[in-house]
Motif scaffolding. Sequence first.
Motif, PDB file in Angstrom:
ATOM      1  N   PRO A 275      51.539  45.250  53.159  1.00 32.30           N
ATOM      2  CA  PRO A 275      50.211  45.055  52.390  1.00 32.30           C
ATOM      3  C   PRO A 275      49.855  46.213  51.657  1.00 32.30           C
ATOM      4  O   PRO A 275      50.496  47.100  51.695  1.00 32.30           O
ATOM      5  N   THR A 276      48.944  45.948  50.745  1.00 31.31           N
ATOM      6  CA  THR A 276      48.600  47.071  49.818  1.00 31.31           C
ATOM      7  C   THR A 276      47.524  47.836  50.673  1.00 31.31           C
ATOM      8  O   THR A 276      46.546  47.348  51.250  1.00 31.31           O
TER       9      THR A 276
ATOM     10  N   LEU B 246      44.475  49.317  39.314  1.00 28.55           N
ATOM     11  CA  LEU B 246      44.249  48.177  40.540  1.00 28.55           C
ATOM     12  C   LEU B 246      43.752  47.122  40.106  1.00 28.55           C
ATOM     13  O   LEU B 246      43.688  46.039  40.893  1.00 28.55           O
ATOM     14  N   GLU B 247      43.705  46.795  39.000  1.00 30.99           N
ATOM     15  CA  GLU B 247      43.285  45.591  38.343  1.00 30.99           C
ATOM     16  C   GLU B 247      44.142  44.135  38.725  1.00 30.99           C
ATOM     17  O   GLU B 247      43.393  43.187  39.195  1.00 30.99           O
TER      18      GLU B 247
ATOM     19  N   ASP C 257      42.789  39.947  43.333  1.00 33.34           N
ATOM     20  CA  ASP C 257      42.627  38.818  44.113  1.00 33.34           C
ATOM     21  C   ASP C 257      43.381  38.886  45.197  1.00 33.34           C
ATOM     22  O   ASP C 257      44.108  37.770  45.662  1.00 33.34           O
ATOM     23  N   GLN C 258      44.162  39.908  45.510  1.00 32.60           N
ATOM     24  CA  GLN C 258      45.279  40.099  46.746  1.00 32.60           C
ATOM     25  C   GLN C 258      44.402  40.948  47.626  1.00 32.60           C
ATOM     26  O   GLN C 258      43.342  41.511  47.630  1.00 32.60           O
ATOM     27  N   GLU C 259      44.964  40.967  48.774  1.00 30.96           N
ATOM     28  CA  GLU C 259      44.522  41.577  49.913  1.00 30.96           C
ATOM     29  C   GLU C 259      44.572  43.085  49.595  1.00 30.96           C
ATOM     30  O   GLU C 259      45.909  43.496  49.250  1.00 30.96           O
TER      31      GLU C 259
ATOM     32  N   GLN D  60      32.140  45.207  44.877  1.00 28.43           N
ATOM     33  CA  GLN D  60      31.146  45.026  43.626  1.00 28.43           C
ATOM     34  C   GLN D  60      31.867  44.960  42.366  1.00 28.43           C
ATOM     35  O   GLN D  60      31.395  44.555  41.386  1.00 28.43           O
ATOM     36  N   GLN D  61      32.958  45.439  42.333  1.00 25.13           N
ATOM     37  CA  GLN D  61      33.849  45.561  40.967  1.00 25.13           C
ATOM     38  C   GLN D  61      34.580  44.298  40.818  1.00 25.13           C
ATOM     39  O   GLN D  61      35.407  44.090  39.917  1.00 25.13           O
ATOM     40  N   GLY D  62      34.504  42.959  41.817  1.00 27.08           N
ATOM     41  CA  GLY D  62      35.035  41.791  41.396  1.00 27.08           C
ATOM     42  C   GLY D  62      36.248  41.904  42.445  1.00 27.08           C
ATOM     43  O   GLY D  62      36.904  40.635  42.335  1.00 27.08           O
ATOM     44  N   PHE D  63      36.465  42.619  43.339  1.00 26.03           N
ATOM     45  CA  PHE D  63      37.820  42.425  44.077  1.00 26.03           C
ATOM     46  C   PHE D  63      37.314  41.620  45.376  1.00 26.03           C
ATOM     47  O   PHE D  63      36.249  41.638  45.962  1.00 26.03           O
TER      48      PHE D  63
END
Length: 98
Positions: A19-20, A53-54, A58-60, A80-83
């Motif tokens: 995992p990241t 990190l863009e 949409d990933q874990e 807040q940044q859309g993750f």
Amino acid sequence: MADISITELKQRLQAGETPTIIDVREPWEVEESRIPGSQNIPLGTLPTKLDDLEDLKDQEVIVHCKSGGRSASAKAFLTQQGFTNVRNLEGGMLAYGS
């Protein structure tokens, strides 16, 4: 997204998952102990690393620190940044090492 327990993370790592994991502690803290495969991005530098990190939006993404406070801030910021799938490691390195 629900936070992740030490038990779940250790089971996943032992099963060979990668995992990241972002360690938001300071570099000197990481030198003392770290989770294998984690990348160190201190909390204070996180806003400057968003472009890097863009691809993870949409990933874990699992964030952690020493006890869970800074990583809770990191989770809130990234969300807040859309993750869409940020999870805080419950108890941080204090719990991970025990």
